[in-house]
Scaffold this motif. Sequence first.
Motif, PDB file in Angstrom:
ATOM      1  N   GLU A 279      11.945  12.782  27.953  1.00 49.18           N
ATOM      2  CA  GLU A 279      12.632  11.844  29.106  1.00 49.18           C
ATOM      3  C   GLU A 279      13.447  10.742  28.224  1.00 49.18           C
ATOM      4  OE1 GLU A 279      11.226   9.070  32.704  1.00 49.18           O
ATOM      5  OE2 GLU A 279      10.660  11.261  32.748  1.00 49.18           O
ATOM      6  N   ASP A 280      12.675  10.164  27.205  1.00 51.76           N
ATOM      7  CA  ASP A 280      13.437   9.088  26.581  1.00 51.76           C
ATOM      8  C   ASP A 280      14.435   9.604  25.785  1.00 51.76           C
ATOM      9  OD1 ASP A 280      11.630   7.155  27.627  1.00 51.76           O
ATOM     10  OD2 ASP A 280      10.334   7.228  25.848  1.00 51.76           O
ATOM     11  N   ASP A 281      14.590  10.803  25.112  1.00 52.81           N
ATOM     12  CA  ASP A 281      15.823  11.138  24.511  1.00 52.81           C
ATOM     13  C   ASP A 281      16.835  11.331  25.541  1.00 52.81           C
ATOM     14  OD1 ASP A 281      14.246  11.288  22.058  1.00 52.81           O
ATOM     15  OD2 ASP A 281      13.327  13.183  22.462  1.00 52.81           O
ATOM     16  N   GLU A 282      16.548  12.126  26.531  1.00 52.05           N
ATOM     17  CA  GLU A 282      17.617  12.221  27.560  1.00 52.05           C
ATOM     18  C   GLU A 282      18.212  10.895  28.016  1.00 52.05           C
ATOM     19  OE1 GLU A 282      19.104  15.031  30.440  1.00 52.05           O
ATOM     20  OE2 GLU A 282      17.780  15.497  29.085  1.00 52.05           O
ATOM     21  N   ILE A 283      17.507   9.784  28.209  1.00 59.52           N
ATOM     22  CA  ILE A 283      18.113   8.759  28.433  1.00 59.52           C
ATOM     23  C   ILE A 283      18.995   8.270  27.256  1.00 59.52           C
ATOM     24  CG2 ILE A 283      17.488   5.997  29.038  1.00 59.52           C
ATOM     25  CD1 ILE A 283      15.230   7.277  30.841  1.00 59.52           C
ATOM     26  N   ASP A 284      18.520   8.161  26.105  1.00 62.35           N
ATOM     27  CA  ASP A 284      19.312   7.635  24.929  1.00 62.35           C
ATOM     28  C   ASP A 284      20.535   8.524  24.907  1.00 62.35           C
ATOM     29  OD1 ASP A 284      17.570   5.885  24.438  1.00 62.35           O
ATOM     30  OD2 ASP A 284      16.516   7.007  22.680  1.00 62.35           O
ATOM     31  N   ALA A 285      20.567   9.964  25.044  1.00 64.79           N
ATOM     32  CA  ALA A 285      21.750  10.560  25.101  1.00 64.79           C
ATOM     33  C   ALA A 285      22.609  10.376  25.900  1.00 64.79           C
ATOM     34  CB  ALA A 285      21.316  12.076  25.155  1.00 64.79           C
ATOM     35  N   VAL A 286      22.471   9.889  27.276  1.00 66.09           N
ATOM     36  CA  VAL A 286      23.163   9.613  28.277  1.00 66.09           C
ATOM     37  C   VAL A 286      23.683   8.047  28.292  1.00 66.09           C
ATOM     38  CG1 VAL A 286      23.318   9.126  30.912  1.00 66.09           C
ATOM     39  CG2 VAL A 286      22.132  11.025  29.945  1.00 66.09           C
ATOM     40  N   SER A 287      23.007   7.247  27.637  1.00 66.32           N
ATOM     41  CA  SER A 287      23.506   5.780  27.523  1.00 66.32           C
ATOM     42  C   SER A 287      24.975   5.787  26.730  1.00 66.32           C
ATOM     43  CB  SER A 287      22.525   5.071  26.839  1.00 66.32           C
ATOM     44  OG  SER A 287      22.542   5.593  25.286  1.00 66.32           O
ATOM     45  N   ASP A 288      25.248   6.857  26.049  1.00 64.95           N
ATOM     46  CA  ASP A 288      26.649   6.771  25.240  1.00 64.95           C
ATOM     47  C   ASP A 288      27.550   7.456  26.112  1.00 64.95           C
ATOM     48  OD1 ASP A 288      25.471   5.383  23.344  1.00 64.95           O
ATOM     49  OD2 ASP A 288      25.203   6.987  22.175  1.00 64.95           O
ATOM     50  N   GLY A 289      27.099   8.077  27.553  1.00 64.09           N
ATOM     51  CA  GLY A 289      27.965   8.754  28.232  1.00 64.09           C
ATOM     52  C   GLY A 289      28.815   8.024  29.417  1.00 64.09           C
ATOM     53  N   ASP A 290      29.078   8.776  30.315  1.00 63.24           N
ATOM     54  CA  ASP A 290      29.746   8.196  31.731  1.00 63.24           C
ATOM     55  C   ASP A 290      28.713   8.163  32.825  1.00 63.24           C
ATOM     56  OD1 ASP A 290      30.109  10.754  32.365  1.00 63.24           O
ATOM     57  OD2 ASP A 290      32.222  10.872  32.041  1.00 63.24           O
TER      58      ASP A 290
ATOM     59  N   VAL B 233      29.043  10.526  35.169  1.00 59.78           N
ATOM     60  CA  VAL B 233      28.589  11.758  35.506  1.00 59.78           C
ATOM     61  C   VAL B 233      27.686  12.445  34.468  1.00 59.78           C
ATOM     62  CG1 VAL B 233      29.490  14.324  35.482  1.00 59.78           C
ATOM     63  CG2 VAL B 233      30.931  12.213  36.263  1.00 59.78           C
ATOM     64  N   ASP B 234      27.472  11.893  33.199  1.00 62.33           N
ATOM     65  CA  ASP B 234      26.465  12.215  32.315  1.00 62.33           C
ATOM     66  C   ASP B 234      25.205  11.742  32.954  1.00 62.33           C
ATOM     67  OD1 ASP B 234      28.294  13.398  30.666  1.00 62.33           O
ATOM     68  OD2 ASP B 234      28.425  11.661  29.439  1.00 62.33           O
ATOM     69  N   MET B 235      25.028  10.553  33.506  1.00 63.65           N
ATOM     70  CA  MET B 235      23.842   9.864  34.046  1.00 63.65           C
ATOM     71  C   MET B 235      23.461  10.734  35.156  1.00 63.65           C
ATOM     72  SD  MET B 235      21.358   7.757  33.904  1.00 63.65           S
ATOM     73  CE  MET B 235      21.931   6.432  33.147  1.00 63.65           C
ATOM     74  N   MET B 236      24.207  11.213  36.166  1.00 66.46           N
ATOM     75  CA  MET B 236      24.076  11.945  37.340  1.00 66.46           C
ATOM     76  C   MET B 236      23.355  13.282  36.997  1.00 66.46           C
ATOM     77  SD  MET B 236      26.679  13.653  40.106  1.00 66.46           S
ATOM     78  CE  MET B 236      27.121  14.844  38.477  1.00 66.46           C
ATOM     79  N   GLN B 237      24.268  13.908  35.887  1.00 67.06           N
ATOM     80  CA  GLN B 237      23.919  15.278  35.682  1.00 67.06           C
ATOM     81  C   GLN B 237      22.037  15.001  35.043  1.00 67.06           C
ATOM     82  OE1 GLN B 237      26.930  16.582  33.179  1.00 67.06           O
ATOM     83  NE2 GLN B 237      27.545  17.901  34.636  1.00 67.06           N
ATOM     84  N   ALA B 238      21.973  14.038  34.219  1.00 68.64           N
ATOM     85  CA  ALA B 238      20.620  13.848  33.597  1.00 68.64           C
ATOM     86  C   ALA B 238      19.618  13.628  34.563  1.00 68.64           C
ATOM     87  CB  ALA B 238      20.635  12.794  32.713  1.00 68.64           C
ATOM     88  N   GLU B 239      20.036  12.996  35.810  1.00 79.39           N
ATOM     89  CA  GLU B 239      19.023  12.687  36.782  1.00 79.39           C
ATOM     90  C   GLU B 239      18.878  14.221  37.536  1.00 79.39           C
ATOM     91  OE1 GLU B 239      20.133   8.311  37.986  1.00 79.39           O
ATOM     92  OE2 GLU B 239      21.214   9.809  39.127  1.00 79.39           O
ATOM     93  N   TRP B 240      19.825  14.986  37.795  1.00 79.72           N
ATOM     94  CA  TRP B 240      19.856  16.232  38.236  1.00 79.72           C
ATOM     95  C   TRP B 240      18.847  17.086  37.515  1.00 79.72           C
ATOM     96  CZ3 TRP B 240      19.445  17.545  43.014  1.00 79.72           C
ATOM     97  CH2 TRP B 240      20.763  16.858  43.770  1.00 79.72           C
ATOM     98  N   ARG B 241      19.109  17.112  36.172  1.00 79.96           N
ATOM     99  CA  ARG B 241      18.089  17.965  35.179  1.00 79.96           C
ATOM    100  C   ARG B 241      16.649  17.375  35.315  1.00 79.96           C
ATOM    101  NH1 ARG B 241      22.609  17.366  32.012  1.00 79.96           N
ATOM    102  NH2 ARG B 241      21.899  15.718  30.893  1.00 79.96           N
ATOM    103  N   SER B 242      16.448  16.216  35.500  1.00 74.90           N
ATOM    104  CA  SER B 242      14.798  15.571  35.717  1.00 74.90           C
ATOM    105  C   SER B 242      14.492  16.107  36.890  1.00 74.90           C
ATOM    106  CB  SER B 242      15.052  14.140  35.403  1.00 74.90           C
ATOM    107  OG  SER B 242      13.787  13.768  35.692  1.00 74.90           O
ATOM    108  N   GLU B 243      15.222  15.990  37.978  1.00 75.66           N
ATOM    109  CA  GLU B 243      14.819  16.267  39.397  1.00 75.66           C
ATOM    110  C   GLU B 243      14.758  17.863  39.628  1.00 75.66           C
ATOM    111  OE1 GLU B 243      13.300  16.051  43.305  1.00 75.66           O
ATOM    112  OE2 GLU B 243      13.362  14.342  41.569  1.00 75.66           O
ATOM    113  N   TRP B 244      15.527  18.488  39.149  1.00 79.22           N
ATOM    114  CA  TRP B 244      16.012  19.993  39.530  1.00 79.22           C
ATOM    115  C   TRP B 244      16.587  20.643  38.620  1.00 79.22           C
ATOM    116  CZ3 TRP B 244      18.126  21.470  45.070  1.00 79.22           C
ATOM    117  CH2 TRP B 244      17.993  22.734  45.370  1.00 79.22           C
TER     118      TRP B 244
END
Length: 180
Positions: free
Chosen positions: A3-14, A16-27
Amino acid sequence: MGEDDEIDAVSDGDSVDMMQAEWRSEWPELDVSSSDVVARLLRAARLMEEQLAARLRRSAGMPISNVGDFDLLQALRRSGAPYALTPGQLRRALVVSSAGLTGRLKRLEEEGWIERRPSPVDGRSTLVSLTEEGRASFDRTVEQHFGWERQLLSVLGSEECTQVAGALRKLLLSLEQDAR
């Protein structure tokens, strides 16, 4: 990836990257790959429209109330002299309802941008045309507008702009055909 790696990868994104990370985590099984394009198009369009609306409100000369009014004025200006179209032609050019068009026309007429008069060809029809003052003010505004568009796209190279335009043209043709 934790989960921490996922958040770090998204912090450089836009966003939509954050939204997709949330979906990957939830579903995790849900395929949201279409959002790579669709969500970015919708988000970019909203942000550009917000910026354009703010620019229109701050522009020198005659104020333009909103992006819809700007679109209507563009349709009249690019129609060529005498810068006049019928309400039916404007509805088709703008993809707007009759009620929506009526409101825009009333507002733009009150603000001095346009005038409505009977058509010389068909007395039952009306012509909507730019006033001389409206055309002069719009010409200044539209030159600034296209400069802003060029500045907005300056983050993309020339080849990228060509590729994006080609892909969006293909998508828009399909959407417009489905809308008929």
